[in-house]
Design a protein around this motif. Structure first.
Motif, PDB file in Angstrom:
ATOM      1  N   GLU A  19       0.813  -1.211   0.000  1.00  0.00           N
ATOM      2  CA  GLU A  19       0.000   0.000   0.000  1.00  0.00           C
ATOM      3  C   GLU A  19       0.852   1.269   0.000  1.00  0.00           C
ATOM      4  OE1 GLU A  19      -3.665  -1.760   2.704  1.00  0.00           O
ATOM      5  OE2 GLU A  19      -1.937  -0.821   3.700  1.00  0.00           O
ATOM      6  N   TRP A  20       2.109   1.116   0.323  1.00  0.00           N
ATOM      7  CA  TRP A  20       3.015   2.269   0.455  1.00  0.00           C
ATOM      8  C   TRP A  20       3.218   2.930  -0.908  1.00  0.00           C
ATOM      9  CZ3 TRP A  20       5.064   6.182   2.560  1.00  0.00           C
ATOM     10  CH2 TRP A  20       6.320   6.655   2.234  1.00  0.00           C
ATOM     11  N   GLN A  21       2.927   4.199  -0.942  1.00  0.00           N
ATOM     12  CA  GLN A  21       3.084   4.993  -2.162  1.00  0.00           C
ATOM     13  C   GLN A  21       4.125   6.070  -1.917  1.00  0.00           C
ATOM     14  OE1 GLN A  21       1.347   4.540  -5.138  1.00  0.00           O
ATOM     15  NE2 GLN A  21       0.618   2.664  -4.200  1.00  0.00           N
ATOM     16  N   PRO A  22       5.392   5.774  -2.195  1.00  0.00           N
ATOM     17  CA  PRO A  22       6.403   6.826  -1.984  1.00  0.00           C
ATOM     18  C   PRO A  22       6.144   7.990  -2.934  1.00  0.00           C
ATOM     19  CG  PRO A  22       7.378   4.902  -3.031  1.00  0.00           C
ATOM     20  CD  PRO A  22       5.962   4.559  -2.711  1.00  0.00           C
ATOM     21  N   PRO A  23       6.426   9.217  -2.462  1.00  0.00           N
ATOM     22  CA  PRO A  23       6.195  10.368  -3.340  1.00  0.00           C
ATOM     23  C   PRO A  23       7.091  10.328  -4.561  1.00  0.00           C
ATOM     24  CG  PRO A  23       7.251  11.023  -1.272  1.00  0.00           C
ATOM     25  CD  PRO A  23       6.983   9.558  -1.183  1.00  0.00           C
ATOM     26  N   LEU A  24       6.606  10.876  -5.634  1.00  0.00           N
ATOM     27  CA  LEU A  24       7.369  10.898  -6.891  1.00  0.00           C
ATOM     28  C   LEU A  24       8.450  11.953  -6.862  1.00  0.00           C
ATOM     29  CD1 LEU A  24       4.360  10.493  -9.306  1.00  0.00           C
ATOM     30  CD2 LEU A  24       5.924   8.726  -8.496  1.00  0.00           C
TER      31      LEU A  24
END
Length: 167
Positions: free
Chosen positions: A162-167
């Motif tokens: 679920e982890w969405q690191p920032p772009l």
């Protein structure tokens, strides 16, 4: 930004104790008394003997701005985390601390899940977890007694998938 987390060192003890004992930090902790230098050193030394405990300092541009504790409850798989900032850290630093710490947890430690807790009256911490993508996994009603009254504890979890690191 040049944001990193690094292992806490002995020379960080005084700074971290000062942050921890600040009234704006202490009021959101389970242990709300002022921590002594001896208690703090003992905690640090005991933590050094626990391979599943990661005491980390968040730095931006080589300036220490926060503390993170990632305690692996199931080594390599699941960990509880806790954190606090330098009380005079600039606005927005908390989110950057969270992003950097979670990137460390998932990429360096290879964790499957990070869990967090917040006292129900700590609205900033609750919003912080939700903004980072954590799911609220439950509320333990009247779970914590602070010596005067009972408080509910909110539980959060974030899976590596679920982890969405920032772009």
């Amino acid at each position: 930004m040049n944001d990193i987390v690094r292992n806490m060192r002995e020379e960080d003890l005084a700074r971290v104790l000062e942050w921890r004992n600040h009234p704006d930090v202490r009021k959101f902790m389970y242990t709300q008394h002022e921590i002594t230098s001896l208690e703090h050193r003992s905690w640090f030394e005991n933590s050094q003997r626990n391979p599943g405990r990661n005491l980390l300092i968040f730095e931006s541009g080589s300036v220490p701005l926060g503390f993170i504790n990632i305690n692996q409850t199931v080594p390599g798989h699941v960990a509880d985390w806790g954190f606090y900032l330098d009380p005079v850290a600039p606005r927005g630093v908390g989110h950057r601390l969270g992003v950097t710490a979670l990137a460390f947890a998932y990429t360096v430690l290879g964790l499957h899940k990070v869990c967090g807790q917040a006292l129900a009256f700590n609205e900033r911490s609750i919003r912080f977890h939700l903004r980072l993508g954590f799911k609220c996994e439950g509320e333990l009603r009247d779970q914590h007694y602070d010596g005067e009254s009972y408080h509910s504890v909110m539980h959060f979890g974030l899976l590596s998938s679920e982890w969405q690191p920032p772009l």
